[in-house]
Enzyme design. Structure first.
Site, short mmCIF file in Angstrom:
data_model
loop_
_atom_site.label_atom_id
_atom_site.label_comp_id
_atom_site.label_asym_id
_atom_site.label_seq_id
_atom_site.Cartn_x
_atom_site.Cartn_y
_atom_site.Cartn_z
N ASP A 212 42.77 -14.58 -49.59
CA ASP A 212 43.31 -15.81 -49.05
C ASP A 212 43.83 -16.72 -50.17
OD1 ASP A 212 43.48 -17.49 -46.60
OD2 ASP A 212 42.15 -18.82 -47.71
N GLU A 255 47.62 -13.03 -50.27
CA GLU A 255 48.44 -13.96 -49.48
C GLU A 255 48.99 -15.01 -50.43
OE1 GLU A 255 48.09 -17.48 -46.22
OE2 GLU A 255 46.81 -17.28 -47.97
C1 GLC Z 1 45.28 -19.12 -45.52
C2 GLC Z 1 44.82 -18.69 -44.15
C3 GLC Z 1 44.82 -19.89 -43.27
C4 GLC Z 1 43.86 -20.90 -43.83
C5 GLC Z 1 44.19 -21.23 -45.27
C6 GLC Z 1 43.06 -21.94 -45.95
O1 GLC Z 1 46.59 -19.58 -45.52
O2 GLC Z 1 45.62 -17.65 -43.68
O3 GLC Z 1 44.49 -19.57 -41.95
O4 GLC Z 1 43.90 -22.08 -43.08
O5 GLC Z 1 44.42 -20.07 -46.03
O6 GLC Z 1 42.00 -21.08 -46.20
#
Ligand code: GLC
Length: 548
Positions: A212, A255
């Site tokens: 994440d 991500e």
């Molecule tokens: C990422 C996740 C999202 C979350 C954020 C903070 O973007 O996919 O759902 O709110 O991180 O952890």
């Protein structure tokens, strides 16, 4: 390492399992509820595992299931080595791993290293005592001029990224909700802790991690500029790669840059000694338009090839409006979404599907009094937030719980739950679910015969056509027509003139006939707003000079 996860399925060729794979994102809260509390859980997922096996995916990425106050529905982790009781127990997790592995499914956990929950013991201790050494693990700063925030950084969820701590003498940084304080990744204790967390789950047998906010880890508010993407973050990933390699290789997918995605920048984090791949978000920002898709795909292929990584394609996830809705919604939106998915499934790399897209689910219109996303609450309703992409899966046609729950679901079902129900689609050869099953199975079947080379053909406006050589000398042609009307594609270059063509897949069942009626003289008729996969019996050129 004897893992409770059991034996792992073998791959027919020597490439790693994620090369050519399909990964399905399980948004656990909305998948299947086993205990009537309205929230999906691990036992519920176990009961529905057959559905995912029948869908034919290779792996599941499970949204965070650690103990959490749920300020951001689990992306605020209070204990990285346990399971939230609402989702089950560690024993349930081990049982899931075992059952999944026995069924040939791999499991990826969602690792949340950018921030903890404010309920994490470290942060509690840091807040309780302004002199606590644990404060160094977070990002506390004294107030700026006139008691204001230390700098102008804003939270992704709206408002300032700084909240005053109870002492009033300092602010702490949170790039997301105030309940998600950012960790200080310059601190060696933080790094050591996450290495231990990785090992904890790898020892249990997980097959990898979705990371994440992977671009955000190392940040220094005393440096000028925006917070994200400091080069030191790569050092962290090198270490994680070493750890994963000690387990025979595990998938690390990052991500990155969700709102400002740059494939070249993202590829800087990828390679044999770093992350396996990062989600390519380019396509999620594009309209349903062949030329835009072609440019996006070419950019991603070039960037990942240069880095020695693999592309990781995605059209929808739990943070984005569902792609059927982005493409106009209703039956036309669903038709376009299928076409776009069929294009992705024809590409090399890893394809990530998001729970519910296989049912043709659209973004749900959640009533204001049922919205719970912190983006909605923090923006005081100015931004709708992500709840509409997160509504529960309808398993059966039986209202009110639709086989998801016998209680009250944490978010209401989207419109048309009955029509979208799995039990209804399972009997309908024309339903989205049947298309997904066919397309995923075909990708799997062709995988051992397909290399990474992708060559784009000249195509008329509104058509994207590419081919990939098959090991038997034939070629797989993948063509997307984003025009509403049928288009003619001249089979130029290496696939012209094919000795024979065979339509393997069309994203629209009624379009199959049209494509099959292809004139013999080197032309294909492509149905409107559809993708076709065609096998062309024609020797590929001797040096299909890789990705162009
Ligand atoms: C990422 C996740 C999202 C979350 C954020 C903070 O973007 O996919 O759902 O709110 O991180 O952890």
């Amino acid at each position: 390492m004897s893992a409770p996860g059991g034996a792992r399925p073998a791959r027919p060729d020597s490439r790693p399992w994620w090369d050519g794979a399909v990964v399905y994102e399980v948004y656990l809260r909305s998948f299947a509820d086993s205990d009537a509390d309205g929230v999906g859980d691990l036992p519920g997922l176990r009961r529905r595992l057959d559905y995912l096996v029948a869908l034919g995916v290779d792996a599941l990425w499970i949204s965070p299931c650690y103990p959490s106050p749920m300020a951001d529905h689990g992306y605020d982790v209070a204990d990285y080595r346990d399971i939230d009781p609402r989702y089950g127990s560690l024993a349930d997790f081990d049982a899931l791993l075992c059952q999944a592995h026995a069924a040939g499914l791999r499991i990826l956990l969602d690792l949340v290293p950018n921030h903890t929950s404010s309920a994490h013991p470290w942060f509690r201790a840091a807040l309780a005592d302004p002199a606590s050494p644990l404060r160094a693990r977070y990002i506390f700063r004294p107030p700026g001029a006139h008691g204001r925030e230390p700098n102008a950084w804003t939270s992704v969820f709206g408002g300032s990224a700084w909240t005053r701590d109870p002492s009033g003498q300092a602010y702490y940084l949170h790039l997301f909700d105030p309940g998600q304080p950012d960790l200080n990744w310059f601190d060696p204790q933080v790094r050591a802790e996450f290495e231990g967390i990785l090992t904890f789950w790898l020892d249990r047998g997980v097959d990898g991690f979705r990371i994440d906010v992977a671009h955000g880890l190392v940040k220094d508010p005393d440096r000028p500029g925006p917070p994200l993407g400091q080069p030191e973050t790569v050092e962290v990933f090198r270490r994680w790669r070493e750890i994963c390699d000690g387990y025979g290789g595990r998938l690390l997918v990052g991500e990155m840059f969700l709102h400002d995605y740059d494939p070249v920048r993202a590829a800087g984090y990828v390679g044999p000694e770093k992350l396996t791949e990062t989600f390519d978000f380019t396509l999620t920002a594009l309209p349903f338009q062949a030329a835009a898709f072609r440019a996006g795909i070419q950019a991603a292929l070039a960037a990942t090839a240069a880095a020695g990584g693999l592309p990781a394609w995605v059209l929808s996830n739990h943070d984005l409006p569902r792609h059927a809705t982005r493409y106009g919604g209703g039956p036309p939106g669903v038709r376009r979404a299928r076409a776009a998915t069929a294009l992705l499934l024809g590409l090399p790399g890893t394809v990530y599907l998001y729970q519910g897209e296989e049912l043709g689910l659209e973004q749900a219109d959640v009533p204001p009094d049922r919205r719970v996303d912190p983006i909605w609450t923090r923006s005081h309703g100015r931004e709708l937030g992500r709840d509409g992409a997160r509504t529960p899966l309808p398993w059966t046609t039986h209202a009110p719980g639709y086989g998801f729950t016998t209680g009250v679901p944490w978010l209401p079902f989207g419109r048309g739950a009955r029509a979208h129900a799995v039990t209804r689609q399972a009997r309908d050869a024309g339903a989205p679910l049947s298309f997904y099953r066919t397309a995923v199975a075909l990708r799997r079947q062709l995988r051992p015969q397909l290399g990474d080379a992708v060559v784009f053909l000249e195509a008329p406006p509104g058509v994207l056509a590419l081919w990939r050589p098959l090991t038997d000398g034939a070629a797989l042609l993948v063509a997307l027509n984003t025009n509403p009307e049928p288009a003619r594609l001249r089979l130029s270059g290496p696939v012209s003139p094919p000795a024979a063509v065979q339509v393997l897949l069309t994203s629209e069942p009624e379009g199959a006939g049209e494509a099959q009626r292809a004139p013999a003289h080197g032309e294909l008729v492509l149905p409107g707003e559809a993708t076709v996969w065609v096998r062309c019996e024609r020797p590929a050129p001797s040096s299909p000079d890789a990705r162009r």
